[in-house]
Design a protein around this motif. Structure first.
Motif, PDB file in Angstrom:
ATOM      1  N   PRO A  46     -39.455 -30.111   4.492  1.00 24.34           N
ATOM      2  CA  PRO A  46     -38.057 -29.459   4.163  1.00 24.34           C
ATOM      3  C   PRO A  46     -38.685 -28.043   3.701  1.00 24.34           C
ATOM      4  O   PRO A  46     -37.700 -27.367   3.891  1.00 24.34           O
ATOM      5  CB  PRO A  46     -37.779 -30.779   3.637  1.00 24.34           C
ATOM      6  N   VAL A  47     -39.304 -27.836   2.383  1.00 22.02           N
ATOM      7  CA  VAL A  47     -39.230 -26.614   1.659  1.00 22.02           C
ATOM      8  C   VAL A  47     -39.872 -25.732   2.926  1.00 22.02           C
ATOM      9  O   VAL A  47     -38.775 -24.480   2.168  1.00 22.02           O
ATOM     10  CB  VAL A  47     -39.947 -27.015   0.758  1.00 22.02           C
ATOM     11  N   LEU A  49     -39.002 -25.287   6.313  1.00 20.06           N
ATOM     12  CA  LEU A  49     -37.933 -25.719   6.678  1.00 20.06           C
ATOM     13  C   LEU A  49     -36.918 -24.829   6.106  1.00 20.06           C
ATOM     14  O   LEU A  49     -35.859 -23.470   6.288  1.00 20.06           O
ATOM     15  CB  LEU A  49     -37.269 -26.925   7.321  1.00 20.06           C
ATOM     16  N   ALA A  50     -36.142 -24.865   5.022  1.00 21.16           N
ATOM     17  CA  ALA A  50     -35.366 -24.521   3.653  1.00 21.16           C
ATOM     18  C   ALA A  50     -36.106 -22.250   3.564  1.00 21.16           C
ATOM     19  O   ALA A  50     -35.018 -22.156   3.584  1.00 21.16           O
ATOM     20  CB  ALA A  50     -34.981 -24.675   2.159  1.00 21.16           C
ATOM     21  N   PHE A  51     -37.268 -22.129   3.922  1.00 18.98           N
ATOM     22  CA  PHE A  51     -37.132 -21.150   3.573  1.00 18.98           C
ATOM     23  C   PHE A  51     -37.598 -20.104   4.450  1.00 18.98           C
ATOM     24  O   PHE A  51     -36.992 -19.634   4.276  1.00 18.98           O
ATOM     25  CB  PHE A  51     -38.884 -21.271   3.426  1.00 18.98           C
ATOM     26  N   GLY A  53     -35.143 -20.710   6.816  1.00 21.05           N
ATOM     27  CA  GLY A  53     -33.488 -20.686   7.587  1.00 21.05           C
ATOM     28  C   GLY A  53     -33.664 -21.489   8.339  1.00 21.05           C
ATOM     29  O   GLY A  53     -32.748 -21.728   9.274  1.00 21.05           O
ATOM     30  N   SER A  55     -33.005 -24.842   9.477  1.00 23.16           N
ATOM     31  CA  SER A  55     -31.501 -26.066   9.844  1.00 23.16           C
ATOM     32  C   SER A  55     -32.364 -27.289   9.558  1.00 23.16           C
ATOM     33  O   SER A  55     -32.648 -27.516  11.154  1.00 23.16           O
ATOM     34  CB  SER A  55     -30.065 -26.587  10.021  1.00 23.16           C
ATOM     35  N   ILE A  56     -32.481 -28.879   8.777  1.00 23.85           N
ATOM     36  CA  ILE A  56     -33.114 -29.880   9.499  1.00 23.85           C
ATOM     37  C   ILE A  56     -32.730 -30.279  10.205  1.00 23.85           C
ATOM     38  O   ILE A  56     -33.001 -31.100  11.340  1.00 23.85           O
ATOM     39  CB  ILE A  56     -32.741 -30.784   8.056  1.00 23.85           C
TER      40      ILE A  56
END
Length: 88
Positions: A46-47, A49-51, A53, A55-56
């Protein structure tokens, strides 16, 4: 001669016990490593994916679509109980 055969039988049983114990320990170590890797991935993915950009929900969309179509197509087969096996 009889004493030697009894001793060999006992040794064979002990060897089997020891092998079973070693297999169990090896399996426990494997599952422990697998659990550790899955925990790390649970935190890292998840980290990342967040970095990046992403979306999960977008990353999980193909899996959700596959599971939904499988459910739609396989439910009638399961309900009809026509699995192709031997029926009583």
């Amino acid at each position: 001669m009889d004493n030697e055969s009894d001793m060999l039988v006992r040794l064979d049983e002990e060897i089997e016990k020891k092998c079973a114990e070693l297999r169990r320990k090896r399996a426990e170590q494997l599952f422990q490593k697998l659990f550790t890797v899955s925990c790390v991935l649970f935190l890292i993915v998840p980290v990342l994916l967040a970095f990046t950009g992403v979306s999960i929900f977008t990353a999980c969309l193909p899996t959700v679509i596959y599971m939904t179509t499988s459910l739609i197509f396989l439910t009638p087969i399961l309900i009809s109980n026509n699995l192709g096996g031997v029926q009583k």
